[in-house]
Design a protein around this motif. Structure first.
Motif, PDB file in Angstrom:
ATOM      1  N   THR A 107       0.230   3.720   5.954  1.00  0.00           N
ATOM      2  CA  THR A 107       0.185   2.628   4.989  1.00  0.00           C
ATOM      3  C   THR A 107      -0.527   1.400   5.537  1.00  0.00           C
ATOM      4  O   THR A 107      -0.443   1.083   6.711  1.00  0.00           O
ATOM      5  N   ASP A 139       0.025  -2.212   4.522  1.00  0.00           N
ATOM      6  CA  ASP A 139       0.936  -2.938   3.646  1.00  0.00           C
ATOM      7  C   ASP A 139       0.232  -4.020   2.845  1.00  0.00           C
ATOM      8  O   ASP A 139       0.575  -4.292   1.708  1.00  0.00           O
ATOM      9  N   GLU A 141      -1.112   3.381   0.300  1.00  0.00           N
ATOM     10  CA  GLU A 141      -0.124   4.292   0.861  1.00  0.00           C
ATOM     11  C   GLU A 141      -0.685   5.705   0.766  1.00  0.00           C
ATOM     12  O   GLU A 141      -1.063   6.143  -0.322  1.00  0.00           O
ATOM     13  N   LYS A 177      -7.086   3.837   8.209  1.00  0.00           N
ATOM     14  CA  LYS A 177      -6.761   2.593   7.505  1.00  0.00           C
ATOM     15  C   LYS A 177      -8.006   1.741   7.323  1.00  0.00           C
ATOM     16  O   LYS A 177      -8.272   1.199   6.249  1.00  0.00           O
TER      17      LYS A 177
END
Lengths: 429, 263
Positions: A9, A11, A23, A406
């Motif tokens: 994730t 956030d 996510e 990410k």
């Protein structure tokens, strides 16, 4: 034994407008689920403006978003004027478009240099680039300052413009200011071109290559631009703006305060600079037309990363276009800033091209008050497509270092230039 | 302050205009050698919400349960907490209908759709934590940030503004929008600091900097003038509430004017 996977994730995605996260849920068979979580609170703009006086509602709508407050103001005012049966004079319309272009220049410059470029140059924060990339930061600030100054002069300020009113403007800049504006725009042109050259060199990741349905407002007068009364789809279909609900169907999804939209209720679609270029490149002119012809292969309709380059192309185009629009207005000088309007009952839909894509305002006016409001923003339109592209990226990289994944998924989101504040507060069934 | 000043810029529910205004200041580049950005998601990917800071700027209204927790955490970690802009200070335009039920607003916008977060009616940051300083405006002026930052950096405290937009409007010599044009200008009750930007464009003030504090916002006098111009009580309240829905004195003072008439 079953393997245990932790979701990957982010956030809070950095360097976008608003608060959203990604996510990615991975299982034995690969990527199971991808969600863009929109975690800002709702602001109920449509609900709180119903029953309010039209001019007060029009003062509140731009507050939906700071990056494109001029876009919100101008689109809301056009919808309201259509509803009450008023049409602004050509020169007023031209100057409103110049104001809108100020927003476009500022927004594109901020997005490209401050939000996107640091990823490619290996910085976490654009301000850290100052010493190594003096020239680029200088250009970013010059273009940004030009856009904000145009909004200061025509809109009263760069964020939340109050100078656009029903019937025209509160006050107009004098002729000398408009002449200065033209001069500053022509001085900015080489900087816009430099930006385009710079972005031709940046990677457009193969992982997310694939067919995309693009939607864009069909510009009036067959000149590439912002205002229009129909929507064109890259599959060749076209529909009048009033039919937006039929073809751009919204649904509530549980992981977000923003609703997702689907073309004819089925397919995700994209809107934004690349969609405008894909659907309406034939209506470009001037230097931008030449650059488009020589770099067509990079302005790919099949890759969301091409949106960055398309914005750079628009920096060139809109800089030249604003000069022509100011000339149109100057030809009618002196201009009366405002006409009296009679607030009649009615319903109006306005569709314009905000920096990030199609912006829809539908307003019904009864007894001088807003009786119904429906607002849909480009990011809300884009969310479903964005999830598709984040998933494509995740499927290729879920076995890599999670930090790398990410970083790459954030870049996908950033290429869309999402405006999360916009998307949250304004979707309606 | 010794060493680099540690700065955090946090967003609650808002349009992000306050931080955009700050990010757009060219002067920020001069601040950088003296400051460390600990948390500012809009510009810094390596942002940390849990780290201690010297100055915490908070933008936005408290509009979810998650944001209640966030502001408490920020307060614990910060030496100075600055509420920035009309949402953080006064609850923002999203508070305009604060007395309507959340369910009703939800239904109008989302229908029967459900999400997994807990929405709340918008509230100012001060309803949950102690705030040390306020920067007003929707958006604040750039000079508001410069003044506050500059003053903090030399170890002093910025002064609050306690006079209305009208003062600046008179000094600028603009025609009075309320008296000369007869439009419902909110300048008389609204905190100055914008150099009467909107009246300068011939546009009535909508009160984006919020009502003046220190009990010197004369809602009643202005309501009286509005009433003489033909506005109803409901119209006056609606207009004054755009940026002041949470003001405890507003309704009572406007009511008073209309009660006087009855007698």
């Amino acid at each position: 034994m079953k393997n245990l996977y932790l979701p990957i994730t982010v956030d809070h995605i950095a360097r976008v407008e608003g608060k959203g996260g990604v996510e990615i849920v991975v299982g034995d068979e690969g990527v199971k689920e991808v969600r863009l979580n929109i975690i800002e609170g709702p602001r109920f703009f449509e609900a709180i403006t119903v029953g309010k006086k039209l001019d007060e509602a029009l003062a509140v709508y731009p507050r939906i978003c700071s990056f494109c407050s001029a876009a919100h103001k101008l689109t809301a005012v056009e919808a309201a004027e259509k509803a009450i049966g008023f049409e602004p004079r050509e020169e007023i319309q031209a100057l409103r478009e110049v104001l809108y272009i100020g927003d476009m220049i500022e927004s594109h410059a901020l997005h490209l240099y401050l939000l996107v470029l640091p990823d490619y140059l290996g910085y976490s924060n654009p301000l850290k680039m100052v010493n190594e990339y003096k020239k680029e930061i200088g250009i970013a600030l010059d273009l940004k300052n030009l856009g904000s100054w145009m909004m200061d002069e025509l809109g009263s300020r760069a964020i939340h413009q109050e100078n656009v009113v029903l019937g025209g403007f509160g006050k107009l800049p004098d002729k000398a200011t408009l002449e200065t504006m033209k001069k500053r725009l022509s001085e900015a042109l080489p900087k816009a071109e430099y930006t385009f050259e710079l972005f031709t060199k940046l990677e457009q990741y193969e992982e997310v290559e694939g067919p995309i349905i693009h939607m864009a407002v069909k510009p009036r007068g067959d000149i590439y631009g912002i205002y229009g009364d129909a929507i064109s789809v890259s599959d060749g279909f076209e529909f009048p703006s009033e039919d937006y609900k039929k073809h751009m169907v919204e649904r509530v999804v549980e992981h977000s305060f923003a609703k997702h939209s689907f073309y004819n209720g089925e397919k995700p679609f994209m809107t934004g600079a690349i969609s405008r270029v894909v659907n309406h490149a034939d209506k470009l002119y001037g230097r931008a037309k030449e650059l488009y012809e020589s770099h067509k292969d990079l302005l790919r309709p099949t890759n969301p990363f091409a949106n960055n380059l398309a914005q750079a192309l628009e920096l060139v185009y809109f800089t030249e276009r604003a000069i022509d629009l100011i000339d149109e207005a100057l030809a009618k000088w002196p201009i009366r800033p405002r006409d009296e309007v009679e607030i009649k009952d009615g319903f109006g839909v306005s569709t314009t091209e905000a920096p990030r894509g199609i912006l829809v305002y539908a307003l019904e006016v009864k007894g001088g008050r807003v009786a119904y409001a429906d607002i849909i923003t480009p990011t809300a339109f884009n969310l479903a497509m964005m999830e598709v592209h984040v998933r494509m990226m995740a499927e290729k990289h879920y076995n890599d270092d999670p930090e790398r994944l990410k970083y790459l998924t954030e870049m996908v989101v950033r290429a869309y230039d999402p405006c999360i504040s916009c998307s949250v507060h304004v979707a309606r069934l | 302050m010794e060493g680099k000043v540690r700065i955090g810029f946090y967003a609650l529910t808002s349009c992000y205009g306050c931080q955009l205004q700050m990010a757009m200041m060219d002067e920020l580049l001069q601040l950088l050698p003296h400051a460390e950005i600990v948390c500012w998601f809009m510009v810094e990917r390596d942002s940390y919400e849990d780290e201690p800071v010297d100055i915490a700027f908070i933008e936005g209204s408290v509009s979810t349960e998650e944001e209640v927790e966030l502001v408490k955490k920020i307060r614990e970690n910060a030496k100075i907490v600055v509420a920035v802009g009309s949402c953080a200070v006064h609850g923002g335009v999203q508070s305009w209908e604060k007395d309507k039920s959340l369910e009703e607003l939800w239904k109008t916008v989302y229908g029967d759709g459900k999400v997994k977060f807990e929405p709340k009616m918008a509230e100012p940051v001060e309803n949950y934590i102690k705030v040390d300083y306020r920067i007003y405006g929707c958006p604040p002026e750039k000079k508001d940030f410069l003044y506050a930052l500059g003053t903090f950096l030399v170890g002093s405290w910025p002064e609050d503004i306690d006079y209305p937009v009208c003062v600046e409007c008179r000094l600028k010599g603009y025609p009075c929008v309320l008296i000369e044009k007869g439009e419902p200008c909110l300048g008389p009750i609204t905190r100055a600091g914008c150099d009467a930007r909107c009246p300068g464009f011939g546009v009535a003030c909508i009160g984006c900097r919020g009502a003046i504090g220190y009990d010197v916002a004369w809602f009643d006098s202005l309501a009286k003038t509005f009433r003489e111009k033909g506005l109803t009580k409901e119209e006056i309240l609606q207009r004054m509430k755009i940026f002041n829905a949470h003001n405890p004195k507003l309704e009572e003072m406007v009511e008073k004017i209309f009660q006087e008439v009855k007698e």
